[in-house]
Design an enzyme around this catalytic site. Sequence first.
Site, PDB file in Angstrom:
ATOM      1  N   GLU A 157       4.877   5.159 -10.468  1.00 56.30           N
ATOM      2  CA  GLU A 157       4.536   4.167  -9.443  1.00 56.30           C
ATOM      3  C   GLU A 157       5.003   2.766  -9.824  1.00 56.30           C
ATOM      4  OE1 GLU A 157       0.508   2.726  -6.999  1.00 56.30           O
ATOM      5  OE2 GLU A 157       0.340   4.073  -8.723  1.00 56.30           O
ATOM      6  N   GLU A 258      -5.425   3.878   0.166  1.00 53.08           N
ATOM      7  CA  GLU A 258      -5.823   3.243  -1.092  1.00 53.08           C
ATOM      8  C   GLU A 258      -6.081   1.764  -0.811  1.00 53.08           C
ATOM      9  OE1 GLU A 258      -4.311   4.298  -5.340  1.00 53.08           O
ATOM     10  OE2 GLU A 258      -3.394   2.375  -4.845  1.00 53.08           O
TER      11      GLU A 258
END
Length: 281
Positions: A157, A258
């Site tokens: 990520e 998220e």
Amino acid sequence: MTDVTAAAKHSFTINLSILFTELPLLERPAAAAAAGFTAAELWWPFGEDHTPSQAELDELRKAFTDAGVQLTGINFVDDLTKGARGTVSLPAERERFRENIPVTVGLAESLGTKAVNALYGNRVAGVDPAVQDELALENLALAARAAHAVGAVLLVEALNGAESPDYPLVSAEAAVAVVDKVNAATGLGNAKFLCDLYHLARNGEDLAAVIDAYADRFGHVQIADVPARNEPGTGGLDFEDLFARLSAAGYTGRIGLEYKPSNGVSADSFGWLPRELRAAK
């Protein structure tokens, strides 16, 4: 307001490390189910300095299975609440990360979880970045092989530099370059890019260009609106366009919610996504 037509083409999963945090961890899967979700993901839930007991792992498994919620993704050992941003590139955490691989992958296997996320780790003062990068590649290759053995992908990520100034992967290009190196090292092809549109937008990236360039490398997508990391419709991102672009680029994976609820109450933050679209396809 997010366009329902664009959202309807996707399957969603809810991150229970940032949503429903007003509840104890073991109560969150049931809360997600009550809100209409059937899939959820987690950051590492046990704290960086704690190795979970078998009883704690069993309790977590039971919370998900009892709620009828599929755990779709989990992070390797970390503690984001303390400013950590992963352990794979940290020399001092070499053994901790490697000892955690079978724990995280074993939990994933037992719940049918098909994605494990390894945050890269912050730069360490006084340590040559090249040394950190070499260690990261070794660790990520180990993690990718372990994930592959249980049919899972390894996610890498990019974060945003404003919130994580010492984290070196602050662009899609940088994260994808690491993904490519891991795949070259293992020959497995199961390292993928976790495309968090919030982080990339905070970094000033052209999200449309990122989707067009790298959608074939996406292993997961996560969302929050900018700049405050709240639910869609509270900031500046055009999610109707982004969802449509993901579909057009051929992305068929899940989209992870998220974000932080804008009023602090998780159950109030899902109005942008009709209930009939919350259950994973």
